[in-house]
Write a protein that holds these residues in place. Structure first.
Motif, PDB file in Angstrom:
ATOM      1  N   ASN A   1       0.810  -1.219   0.000  1.00 31.85           N
ATOM      2  CA  ASN A   1       0.000   0.000   0.000  1.00 31.85           C
ATOM      3  C   ASN A   1       0.844   1.270   0.000  1.00 31.85           C
ATOM      4  O   ASN A   1       0.382   2.314   0.428  1.00 31.85           O
TER       5      ASN A   1
ATOM      6  N   ARG B   1       4.352  -4.849  21.393  1.00 33.98           N
ATOM      7  CA  ARG B   1       3.756  -5.083  22.713  1.00 33.98           C
ATOM      8  C   ARG B   1       3.855  -6.573  23.023  1.00 33.98           C
ATOM      9  O   ARG B   1       3.793  -7.404  22.117  1.00 33.98           O
TER      10      ARG B   1
ATOM     11  N   GLY C   1      -3.849 -11.869  17.984  1.00 39.73           N
ATOM     12  CA  GLY C   1      -4.183 -10.490  17.595  1.00 39.73           C
ATOM     13  C   GLY C   1      -5.259 -10.477  16.527  1.00 39.73           C
ATOM     14  O   GLY C   1      -5.542 -11.503  15.893  1.00 39.73           O
ATOM     15  N   GLY C   2      -5.851  -9.300  16.331  1.00 35.78           N
ATOM     16  CA  GLY C   2      -6.930  -9.185  15.341  1.00 35.78           C
ATOM     17  C   GLY C   2      -6.756  -7.988  14.431  1.00 35.78           C
ATOM     18  O   GLY C   2      -7.682  -7.587  13.733  1.00 35.78           O
ATOM     19  N   GLY C   3      -5.535  -7.404  14.431  1.00 37.60           N
ATOM     20  CA  GLY C   3      -5.270  -6.233  13.584  1.00 37.60           C
ATOM     21  C   GLY C   3      -4.623  -6.641  12.265  1.00 37.60           C
ATOM     22  O   GLY C   3      -4.498  -7.827  11.949  1.00 37.60           O
ATOM     23  N   ASP C   4      -4.192  -5.636  11.492  1.00 33.94           N
ATOM     24  CA  ASP C   4      -3.572  -5.891  10.188  1.00 33.94           C
ATOM     25  C   ASP C   4      -2.358  -6.812  10.307  1.00 33.94           C
ATOM     26  O   ASP C   4      -2.165  -7.712   9.485  1.00 33.94           O
ATOM     27  N   THR C   5      -1.543  -6.579  11.337  1.00 35.22           N
ATOM     28  CA  THR C   5      -0.332  -7.390  11.470  1.00 35.22           C
ATOM     29  C   THR C   5      -0.680  -8.847  11.716  1.00 35.22           C
ATOM     30  O   THR C   5      -0.132  -9.754  11.074  1.00 35.22           O
TER      31      THR C   5
ATOM     32  N   HIS D   1      -8.030 -14.372  18.678  1.00 34.75           N
ATOM     33  CA  HIS D   1      -8.367 -12.953  18.865  1.00 34.75           C
ATOM     34  C   HIS D   1      -9.313 -12.810  20.046  1.00 34.75           C
ATOM     35  O   HIS D   1     -10.209 -13.622  20.247  1.00 34.75           O
ATOM     36  N   ARG D   2      -9.122 -11.744  20.823  1.00 36.00           N
ATOM     37  CA  ARG D   2      -9.880 -11.616  22.066  1.00 36.00           C
ATOM     38  C   ARG D   2     -11.321 -11.152  21.871  1.00 36.00           C
ATOM     39  O   ARG D   2     -12.086 -11.100  22.822  1.00 36.00           O
ATOM     40  N   ARG D   3     -11.652 -10.754  20.648  1.00 37.90           N
ATOM     41  CA  ARG D   3     -13.044 -10.330  20.381  1.00 37.90           C
ATOM     42  C   ARG D   3     -13.636 -11.172  19.256  1.00 37.90           C
ATOM     43  O   ARG D   3     -12.968 -11.992  18.658  1.00 37.90           O
TER      44      ARG D   3
ATOM     45  N   ARG E   1     -10.150  -6.228  13.791  1.00 34.74           N
ATOM     46  CA  ARG E   1     -10.052  -4.803  13.468  1.00 34.74           C
ATOM     47  C   ARG E   1      -9.249  -4.575  12.183  1.00 34.74           C
ATOM     48  O   ARG E   1      -9.063  -3.446  11.759  1.00 34.74           O
TER      49      ARG E   1
ATOM     50  N   ALA F   1       1.167 -10.676  17.789  1.00 34.36           N
ATOM     51  CA  ALA F   1       0.945  -9.508  16.912  1.00 34.36           C
ATOM     52  C   ALA F   1      -0.135  -8.623  17.524  1.00 34.36           C
ATOM     53  O   ALA F   1      -1.202  -8.425  16.955  1.00 34.36           O
ATOM     54  N   VAL F   2       0.157  -8.140  18.737  1.00 27.58           N
ATOM     55  CA  VAL F   2      -0.862  -7.397  19.486  1.00 27.58           C
ATOM     56  C   VAL F   2      -0.574  -5.896  19.545  1.00 27.58           C
ATOM     57  O   VAL F   2      -0.974  -5.212  20.483  1.00 27.58           O
ATOM     58  N   GLY F   3       0.089  -5.396  18.509  1.00 27.30           N
ATOM     59  CA  GLY F   3       0.272  -3.954  18.418  1.00 27.30           C
ATOM     60  C   GLY F   3       1.616  -3.480  18.929  1.00 27.30           C
ATOM     61  O   GLY F   3       2.501  -4.274  19.251  1.00 27.30           O
TER      62      GLY F   3
ATOM     63  N   ARG G   1      -1.723   5.030  11.598  1.00 23.08           N
ATOM     64  CA  ARG G   1      -0.264   4.823  11.535  1.00 23.08           C
ATOM     65  C   ARG G   1       0.071   3.924  10.359  1.00 23.08           C
ATOM     66  O   ARG G   1      -0.163   2.717  10.405  1.00 23.08           O
ATOM     67  N   GLN G   2       0.585   4.528   9.315  1.00 24.81           N
ATOM     68  CA  GLN G   2       0.904   3.832   8.082  1.00 24.81           C
ATOM     69  C   GLN G   2       2.232   4.361   7.558  1.00 24.81           C
ATOM     70  O   GLN G   2       2.684   5.431   7.968  1.00 24.81           O
TER      71      GLN G   2
HETATM   72  P1  NAP Z   1      -3.280  -2.974  16.124  1.00 26.39           P
HETATM   73  O1  NAP Z   1      -4.038  -2.475  14.933  1.00 26.39           O
HETATM   74  O2  NAP Z   1      -3.157  -2.094  17.321  1.00 26.39           O
HETATM   75  O3  NAP Z   1      -3.926  -4.369  16.539  1.00 26.39           O
HETATM   76  C1  NAP Z   1      -3.518  -5.036  17.716  1.00 26.39           C
HETATM   77  C2  NAP Z   1      -4.433  -6.245  17.907  1.00 26.39           C
HETATM   78  O4  NAP Z   1      -3.995  -6.974  19.044  1.00 26.39           O
HETATM   79  C3  NAP Z   1      -5.884  -5.850  18.150  1.00 26.39           C
HETATM   80  O5  NAP Z   1      -6.721  -6.753  17.481  1.00 26.39           O
HETATM   81  C4  NAP Z   1      -6.013  -5.970  19.669  1.00 26.39           C
HETATM   82  O6  NAP Z   1      -7.302  -6.375  20.074  1.00 26.39           O
HETATM   83  C5  NAP Z   1      -5.064  -7.125  19.981  1.00 26.39           C
HETATM   84  N1  NAP Z   1      -4.496  -7.034  21.332  1.00 26.39           N
HETATM   85  C6  NAP Z   1      -3.907  -5.971  21.932  1.00 26.39           C
HETATM   86  N2  NAP Z   1      -3.450  -6.297  23.162  1.00 26.39           N
HETATM   87  C7  NAP Z   1      -3.753  -7.606  23.344  1.00 26.39           C
HETATM   88  C8  NAP Z   1      -3.539  -8.531  24.394  1.00 26.39           C
HETATM   89  N3  NAP Z   1      -2.908  -8.172  25.519  1.00 26.39           N
HETATM   90  N4  NAP Z   1      -3.996  -9.800  24.249  1.00 26.39           N
HETATM   91  C9  NAP Z   1      -4.627 -10.170  23.112  1.00 26.39           C
HETATM   92  N5  NAP Z   1      -4.852  -9.339  22.065  1.00 26.39           N
HETATM   93  C10 NAP Z   1      -4.419  -8.074  22.173  1.00 26.39           C
HETATM   94  O7  NAP Z   1      -1.762  -3.334  15.754  1.00 26.39           O
HETATM   95  P2  NAP Z   1      -1.132  -3.863  14.381  1.00 26.39           P
HETATM   96  O8  NAP Z   1      -1.985  -4.917  13.788  1.00 26.39           O
HETATM   97  O9  NAP Z   1       0.285  -4.184  14.682  1.00 26.39           O
HETATM   98  O10 NAP Z   1      -1.151  -2.601  13.434  1.00 26.39           O
HETATM   99  C11 NAP Z   1      -0.471  -1.387  13.825  1.00 26.39           C
HETATM  100  C12 NAP Z   1      -0.603  -0.351  12.709  1.00 26.39           C
HETATM  101  O11 NAP Z   1       0.181  -0.767  11.576  1.00 26.39           O
HETATM  102  C13 NAP Z   1      -2.041  -0.215  12.217  1.00 26.39           C
HETATM  103  O12 NAP Z   1      -2.305   1.139  11.919  1.00 26.39           O
HETATM  104  C14 NAP Z   1      -2.059  -1.031  10.958  1.00 26.39           C
HETATM  105  O13 NAP Z   1      -3.033  -0.571  10.028  1.00 26.39           O
HETATM  106  C15 NAP Z   1      -0.643  -0.844  10.418  1.00 26.39           C
HETATM  107  N6  NAP Z   1      -0.244  -2.017   9.605  1.00 26.39           N
HETATM  108  C16 NAP Z   1      -0.506  -1.987   8.265  1.00 26.39           C
HETATM  109  C17 NAP Z   1      -0.165  -3.102   7.486  1.00 26.39           C
HETATM  110  C18 NAP Z   1      -0.423  -3.098   6.017  1.00 26.39           C
HETATM  111  O14 NAP Z   1      -0.151  -4.049   5.339  1.00 26.39           O
HETATM  112  N7  NAP Z   1      -0.983  -2.055   5.494  1.00 26.39           N
HETATM  113  C19 NAP Z   1       0.411  -4.238   8.053  1.00 26.39           C
HETATM  114  C20 NAP Z   1       0.652  -4.240   9.417  1.00 26.39           C
HETATM  115  C21 NAP Z   1       0.304  -3.125  10.188  1.00 26.39           C
HETATM  116  P3  NAP Z   1      -8.597  -5.388  19.944  1.00 26.39           P
HETATM  117  O15 NAP Z   1      -8.987  -5.447  18.501  1.00 26.39           O
HETATM  118  O16 NAP Z   1      -9.563  -6.001  20.882  1.00 26.39           O
HETATM  119  O17 NAP Z   1      -8.105  -4.039  20.395  1.00 26.39           O
END
Ligand code: NAP
Length: 305
Positions: free
Chosen positions: A47, A114, A149-153, A172-174, A178, A234-236, A281-282
Protein backbone atom coordinates in the motif's frame (compact mmCIF):
# COMPACT_ATOMS: atom_id res chain seq x y z
CA UNK A 1 25.60 23.19 15.71
CA UNK A 2 23.23 21.34 13.39
CA UNK A 3 19.90 22.65 12.16
CA UNK A 4 18.21 19.32 12.93
CA UNK A 5 18.97 16.20 14.92
CA UNK A 6 16.72 13.49 13.46
CA UNK A 7 16.25 10.72 16.03
CA UNK A 8 15.19 7.48 14.33
CA UNK A 9 15.90 6.13 10.86
CA UNK A 10 12.56 4.58 9.90
CA UNK A 11 10.27 5.83 7.16
CA UNK A 12 9.52 9.13 8.96
CA UNK A 13 13.16 9.84 9.85
CA UNK A 14 14.49 8.93 6.40
CA UNK A 15 11.88 11.09 4.70
CA UNK A 16 12.81 13.96 7.03
CA UNK A 17 16.46 13.42 6.02
CA UNK A 18 15.51 13.63 2.32
CA UNK A 19 13.52 16.84 2.83
CA UNK A 20 16.20 18.38 5.08
CA UNK A 21 18.89 17.68 2.46
CA UNK A 22 16.77 19.23 -0.27
CA UNK A 23 16.12 22.26 1.94
CA UNK A 24 19.91 22.57 2.49
CA UNK A 25 19.54 22.20 6.25
CA UNK A 26 22.35 20.52 8.18
CA UNK A 27 21.06 17.34 9.76
CA UNK A 28 22.16 14.00 11.11
CA UNK A 29 20.03 10.86 11.41
CA UNK A 30 20.68 8.91 14.60
CA UNK A 31 19.74 5.23 14.44
CA UNK A 32 20.69 2.59 16.99
CA UNK A 33 20.23 -0.65 15.03
CA UNK A 34 19.60 -0.35 11.29
CA UNK A 35 17.77 2.13 9.12
CA UNK A 36 14.34 1.24 7.77
CA UNK A 37 12.46 0.77 11.04
CA UNK A 38 9.50 -1.56 11.39
CA UNK A 39 9.15 -2.42 7.69
CA UNK A 40 12.61 -3.95 7.35
CA UNK A 41 11.08 -7.32 8.26
CA UNK A 42 7.82 -6.90 6.35
CA UNK A 43 7.61 -9.42 3.55
CA UNK A 44 5.50 -7.38 1.14
CA UNK A 45 4.30 -3.80 1.37
CA UNK A 46 1.28 -3.45 -0.84
CA UNK A 47 0.00 0.00 0.00
CA UNK A 48 2.90 2.36 -0.59
CA UNK A 49 1.72 4.50 -3.51
CA UNK A 50 3.42 3.73 -6.80
CA UNK A 51 5.44 0.78 -5.49
CA UNK A 52 3.09 -2.21 -5.41
CA UNK A 53 4.41 -5.52 -4.02
CA UNK A 54 7.74 -4.04 -2.85
CA UNK A 55 9.45 -5.87 0.01
CA UNK A 56 9.87 -3.91 3.25
CA UNK A 57 13.64 -4.39 3.01
CA UNK A 58 13.81 -3.01 -0.53
CA UNK A 59 11.66 -0.02 0.38
CA UNK A 60 13.87 0.79 3.40
CA UNK A 61 16.96 0.42 1.26
CA UNK A 62 15.54 2.73 -1.41
CA UNK A 63 14.66 5.37 1.20
CA UNK A 64 18.15 5.29 2.70
CA UNK A 65 19.88 5.36 -0.72
CA UNK A 66 17.70 8.30 -1.74
CA UNK A 67 18.68 10.23 1.42
CA UNK A 68 22.38 9.33 1.00
CA UNK A 69 22.36 10.40 -2.64
CA UNK A 70 21.18 13.84 -1.50
CA UNK A 71 24.01 14.03 1.07
CA UNK A 72 22.17 13.03 4.27
CA UNK A 73 24.44 12.18 7.20
CA UNK A 74 23.90 9.10 9.40
CA UNK A 75 25.28 7.99 12.77
CA UNK A 76 24.62 4.50 14.03
CA UNK A 77 24.28 5.44 17.68
CA UNK A 78 21.46 5.48 20.18
CA UNK A 79 20.18 8.77 21.52
CA UNK A 80 20.03 8.38 25.31
CA UNK A 81 18.54 11.69 26.36
CA UNK A 82 17.34 15.01 24.94
CA UNK A 83 18.00 18.21 26.88
CA UNK A 84 16.91 21.72 25.98
CA UNK A 85 18.67 24.86 27.16
CA UNK A 86 18.56 28.43 25.84
CA UNK A 87 17.28 27.55 22.38
CA UNK A 88 19.68 24.63 21.88
CA UNK A 89 18.93 20.91 22.01
CA UNK A 90 21.60 18.59 23.31
CA UNK A 91 21.16 14.97 22.28
CA UNK A 92 23.12 12.82 24.68
CA UNK A 93 24.67 9.65 23.16
CA UNK A 94 26.71 6.91 24.82
CA UNK A 95 29.37 7.88 27.37
CA UNK A 96 32.17 7.63 24.77
CA UNK A 97 30.56 10.08 22.32
CA UNK A 98 30.18 13.84 22.44
CA UNK A 99 26.56 14.99 22.60
CA UNK A 100 25.02 16.37 19.41
CA UNK A 101 23.87 20.00 19.51
CA UNK A 102 21.06 21.10 17.23
CA UNK A 103 18.64 23.98 16.93
CA UNK A 104 15.73 21.59 16.41
CA UNK A 105 14.90 17.92 16.89
CA UNK A 106 12.70 15.70 14.74
CA UNK A 107 11.85 12.75 16.96
CA UNK A 108 10.95 9.74 14.79
CA UNK A 109 11.93 6.83 17.03
CA UNK A 110 8.94 4.65 16.12
CA UNK A 111 7.43 1.94 18.25
CA UNK A 112 8.20 -1.59 19.44
CA UNK A 113 6.18 -4.79 19.83
CA UNK A 114 3.76 -5.08 22.71
CA UNK A 115 4.12 -8.27 24.69
CA UNK A 116 1.44 -10.58 26.15
CA UNK A 117 3.11 -10.91 29.56
CA UNK A 118 1.92 -14.49 30.04
CA UNK A 119 3.87 -17.52 31.34
CA UNK A 120 6.11 -19.02 28.66
CA UNK A 121 6.37 -15.90 26.47
CA UNK A 122 9.86 -14.89 27.60
CA UNK A 123 10.99 -18.47 28.25
CA UNK A 124 10.29 -19.59 24.67
CA UNK A 125 11.38 -16.41 22.90
CA UNK A 126 13.38 -17.65 19.92
CA UNK A 127 12.32 -21.27 20.45
CA UNK A 128 8.70 -21.03 19.39
CA UNK A 129 7.67 -17.51 20.36
CA UNK A 130 8.19 -14.87 17.69
CA UNK A 131 7.15 -11.28 16.93
CA UNK A 132 7.98 -11.51 13.23
CA UNK A 133 6.23 -13.94 10.90
CA UNK A 134 8.11 -12.67 7.86
CA UNK A 135 11.39 -13.56 9.62
CA UNK A 136 10.43 -16.89 11.16
CA UNK A 137 7.57 -18.43 9.13
CA UNK A 138 9.92 -20.79 7.28
CA UNK A 139 10.70 -22.63 10.54
CA UNK A 140 7.08 -23.74 10.77
CA UNK A 141 6.64 -25.31 7.32
CA UNK A 142 4.42 -28.38 7.66
CA UNK A 143 3.80 -27.60 11.34
CA UNK A 144 1.18 -25.75 13.39
CA UNK A 145 1.45 -22.12 14.49
CA UNK A 146 -0.80 -19.76 16.41
CA UNK A 147 -1.05 -16.02 15.80
CA UNK A 148 -2.35 -13.71 18.53
CA UNK A 149 -4.18 -10.49 17.59
CA UNK A 150 -6.93 -9.19 15.34
CA UNK A 151 -5.27 -6.23 13.58
CA UNK A 152 -3.57 -5.89 10.19
CA UNK A 153 -0.33 -7.39 11.47
CA UNK A 154 -1.98 -10.49 12.96
CA UNK A 155 -4.00 -11.24 9.85
CA UNK A 156 -1.04 -10.60 7.51
CA UNK A 157 1.09 -12.88 9.71
CA UNK A 158 -1.58 -15.61 9.62
CA UNK A 159 -1.65 -15.42 5.82
CA UNK A 160 2.16 -15.57 5.55
CA UNK A 161 2.21 -18.62 7.85
CA UNK A 162 -0.72 -20.33 6.11
CA UNK A 163 1.39 -20.76 2.97
CA UNK A 164 3.67 -23.28 4.65
CA UNK A 165 1.95 -24.38 7.84
CA UNK A 166 -0.43 -27.30 8.18
CA UNK A 167 -2.70 -25.29 10.49
CA UNK A 168 -2.67 -21.70 11.72
CA UNK A 169 -4.77 -20.78 14.74
CA UNK A 170 -5.73 -17.12 14.73
CA UNK A 171 -6.51 -16.22 18.33
CA UNK A 172 -8.37 -12.95 18.87
CA UNK A 173 -9.88 -11.62 22.07
CA UNK A 174 -13.04 -10.33 20.38
CA UNK A 175 -15.59 -11.68 17.91
CA UNK A 176 -14.67 -9.20 15.14
CA UNK A 177 -11.25 -8.38 13.70
CA UNK A 178 -10.05 -4.80 13.47
CA UNK A 179 -7.95 -5.53 10.36
CA UNK A 180 -8.89 -4.13 6.95
CA UNK A 181 -11.65 -5.80 4.93
CA UNK A 182 -9.34 -7.18 2.25
CA UNK A 183 -7.20 -9.04 4.81
CA UNK A 184 -10.30 -10.38 6.57
CA UNK A 185 -11.65 -11.71 3.31
CA UNK A 186 -8.32 -13.41 2.43
CA UNK A 187 -8.13 -14.98 5.90
CA UNK A 188 -11.66 -16.34 5.54
CA UNK A 189 -10.72 -17.93 2.23
CA UNK A 190 -7.62 -19.65 3.65
CA UNK A 191 -8.68 -23.19 4.48
CA UNK A 192 -5.91 -23.85 7.01
CA UNK A 193 -6.49 -20.72 9.14
CA UNK A 194 -8.67 -21.63 12.12
CA UNK A 195 -10.21 -18.61 13.92
CA UNK A 196 -10.26 -18.88 17.69
CA UNK A 197 -12.45 -15.92 18.58
CA UNK A 198 -13.37 -14.30 21.92
CA UNK A 199 -10.31 -15.94 23.44
CA UNK A 200 -7.30 -14.56 25.29
CA UNK A 201 -4.01 -16.43 25.56
CA UNK A 202 -3.16 -17.41 29.14
CA UNK A 203 -0.03 -19.59 28.93
CA UNK A 204 2.51 -20.99 26.51
CA UNK A 205 3.81 -24.44 27.42
CA UNK A 206 6.47 -26.89 26.28
CA UNK A 207 9.79 -28.45 27.20
CA UNK A 208 12.60 -27.68 24.72
CA UNK A 209 10.34 -25.53 22.57
CA UNK A 210 6.70 -24.48 22.37
CA UNK A 211 4.20 -27.35 22.36
CA UNK A 212 0.98 -25.77 23.59
CA UNK A 213 -0.94 -22.55 23.87
CA UNK A 214 -3.68 -22.35 26.48
CA UNK A 215 -6.46 -19.88 25.76
CA UNK A 216 -9.46 -18.72 27.78
CA UNK A 217 -12.85 -18.20 26.18
CA UNK A 218 -13.77 -14.77 27.58
CA UNK A 219 -17.61 -15.08 27.70
CA UNK A 220 -17.60 -18.52 29.41
CA UNK A 221 -14.26 -18.41 31.24
CA UNK A 222 -13.50 -21.92 29.93
CA UNK A 223 -9.91 -22.78 29.03
CA UNK A 224 -8.66 -24.99 26.22
CA UNK A 225 -5.20 -26.03 25.15
CA UNK A 226 -4.15 -25.88 21.52
CA UNK A 227 -1.25 -27.95 20.26
CA UNK A 228 1.13 -25.70 18.41
CA UNK A 229 4.86 -25.40 17.80
CA UNK A 230 4.86 -21.66 17.25
CA UNK A 231 3.22 -18.61 18.83
CA UNK A 232 3.39 -15.37 16.83
CA UNK A 233 2.51 -12.35 18.94
CA UNK A 234 0.95 -9.51 16.91
CA UNK A 235 -0.86 -7.40 19.49
CA UNK A 236 0.27 -3.95 18.42
CA UNK A 237 3.03 -1.57 19.22
CA UNK A 238 4.23 0.70 22.03
CA UNK A 239 5.87 4.06 21.21
CA UNK A 240 9.59 4.46 21.95
CA UNK A 241 9.21 7.54 24.08
CA UNK A 242 10.65 6.56 27.50
CA UNK A 243 13.40 9.18 27.23
CA UNK A 244 10.84 11.92 26.64
CA UNK A 245 9.05 11.69 29.98
CA UNK A 246 9.22 15.13 31.55
CA UNK A 247 10.65 16.61 28.33
CA UNK A 248 7.55 16.90 26.18
CA UNK A 249 3.82 16.18 26.66
CA UNK A 250 2.84 12.54 26.08
CA UNK A 251 -0.66 11.05 26.03
CA UNK A 252 -1.73 8.30 28.44
CA UNK A 253 -0.40 5.59 26.06
CA UNK A 254 2.99 7.30 25.78
CA UNK A 255 2.58 8.84 22.31
CA UNK A 256 4.02 12.34 21.80
CA UNK A 257 1.14 14.79 21.57
CA UNK A 258 1.74 16.46 18.21
CA UNK A 259 -0.32 17.86 15.38
CA UNK A 260 -0.08 17.36 11.62
CA UNK A 261 3.02 19.62 11.46
CA UNK A 262 4.76 17.57 14.16
CA UNK A 263 4.59 20.53 16.57
CA UNK A 264 4.76 19.44 20.21
CA UNK A 265 4.51 21.14 23.60
CA UNK A 266 8.23 22.04 23.36
CA UNK A 267 9.29 24.74 20.89
CA UNK A 268 11.68 23.41 18.27
CA UNK A 269 10.96 19.75 19.10
CA UNK A 270 8.92 17.98 16.43
CA UNK A 271 7.54 14.43 16.32
CA UNK A 272 7.04 12.31 13.20
CA UNK A 273 5.65 8.87 12.41
CA UNK A 274 4.34 6.21 14.79
CA UNK A 275 5.58 8.01 17.93
CA UNK A 276 3.04 10.79 17.62
CA UNK A 277 -0.68 10.96 18.32
CA UNK A 278 -2.49 10.35 15.04
CA UNK A 279 -5.53 8.48 13.74
CA UNK A 280 -3.77 6.25 11.17
CA UNK A 281 -0.26 4.82 11.54
CA UNK A 282 0.90 3.83 8.08
CA UNK A 283 4.09 4.10 6.03
CA UNK A 284 2.57 6.79 3.88
CA UNK A 285 1.49 8.86 6.89
CA UNK A 286 4.95 8.39 8.46
CA UNK A 287 6.56 9.66 5.25
CA UNK A 288 4.15 12.61 5.18
CA UNK A 289 5.07 13.42 8.80
CA UNK A 290 8.78 13.50 7.91
CA UNK A 291 8.11 16.04 5.15
CA UNK A 292 5.72 18.13 7.26
CA UNK A 293 8.19 18.28 10.14
CA UNK A 294 10.98 19.62 7.93
CA UNK A 295 8.61 22.25 6.58
CA UNK A 296 7.72 23.21 10.17
CA UNK A 297 11.44 23.27 11.09
CA UNK A 298 12.15 25.69 8.23
CA UNK A 299 9.43 28.02 9.50
CA UNK A 300 10.72 27.72 13.08
CA UNK A 301 14.32 28.46 12.07
CA UNK A 302 13.23 31.50 10.05
CA UNK A 303 11.25 32.82 13.01
CA UNK A 304 14.11 32.18 15.49
CA UNK A 305 17.17 33.43 13.55
P1 NAP B 1 -3.28 -2.97 16.12
O1 NAP B 1 -4.04 -2.47 14.93
O2 NAP B 1 -3.16 -2.09 17.32
O3 NAP B 1 -3.93 -4.37 16.54
C1 NAP B 1 -3.52 -5.04 17.72
C2 NAP B 1 -4.43 -6.24 17.91
O4 NAP B 1 -3.99 -6.97 19.04
C3 NAP B 1 -5.88 -5.85 18.15
O5 NAP B 1 -6.72 -6.75 17.48
C4 NAP B 1 -6.01 -5.97 19.67
O6 NAP B 1 -7.30 -6.37 20.07
C5 NAP B 1 -5.06 -7.12 19.98
N1 NAP B 1 -4.50 -7.03 21.33
C6 NAP B 1 -3.91 -5.97 21.93
N2 NAP B 1 -3.45 -6.30 23.16
C7 NAP B 1 -3.75 -7.61 23.34
C8 NAP B 1 -3.54 -8.53 24.39
N3 NAP B 1 -2.91 -8.17 25.52
N4 NAP B 1 -4.00 -9.80 24.25
C9 NAP B 1 -4.63 -10.17 23.11
N5 NAP B 1 -4.85 -9.34 22.06
C10 NAP B 1 -4.42 -8.07 22.17
O7 NAP B 1 -1.76 -3.33 15.75
P2 NAP B 1 -1.13 -3.86 14.38
O8 NAP B 1 -1.98 -4.92 13.79
O9 NAP B 1 0.29 -4.18 14.68
O10 NAP B 1 -1.15 -2.60 13.43
C11 NAP B 1 -0.47 -1.39 13.82
C12 NAP B 1 -0.60 -0.35 12.71
O11 NAP B 1 0.18 -0.77 11.58
C13 NAP B 1 -2.04 -0.22 12.22
O12 NAP B 1 -2.30 1.14 11.92
C14 NAP B 1 -2.06 -1.03 10.96
O13 NAP B 1 -3.03 -0.57 10.03
C15 NAP B 1 -0.64 -0.84 10.42
N6 NAP B 1 -0.24 -2.02 9.60
C16 NAP B 1 -0.51 -1.99 8.27
C17 NAP B 1 -0.16 -3.10 7.49
C18 NAP B 1 -0.42 -3.10 6.02
O14 NAP B 1 -0.15 -4.05 5.34
N7 NAP B 1 -0.98 -2.06 5.49
C19 NAP B 1 0.41 -4.24 8.05
C20 NAP B 1 0.65 -4.24 9.42
C21 NAP B 1 0.30 -3.12 10.19
P3 NAP B 1 -8.60 -5.39 19.94
O15 NAP B 1 -8.99 -5.45 18.50
O16 NAP B 1 -9.56 -6.00 20.88
O17 NAP B 1 -8.10 -4.04 20.40
Amino acid sequence: MLDIAIIGGGTAGLTAAIYAARAQLSAVVLEKFYTGGQIVNTETVDNYPGLPHISGFDLSDALRSHAEELGAQFRMEAAEKVQYRDGVFEVVLSEESEPICARTVIYAAGAHHRTLDIPGEQEFLGSGVSYCAACDAAFYAGRTAAVIGGGDTALSDALVLSRGCKTVYLVHRRSAYRANAELISRVKQAENIVPILDCVPVAIGGTDGVQTLTVKHVPSGKQRTLETQGVFVAVGMKPNTEMLEGVVDLDTSGYVIADETGTTSLNGFFAAGDVRTKPFRQLVTAAADGANCVHAVEQYLTAHQ
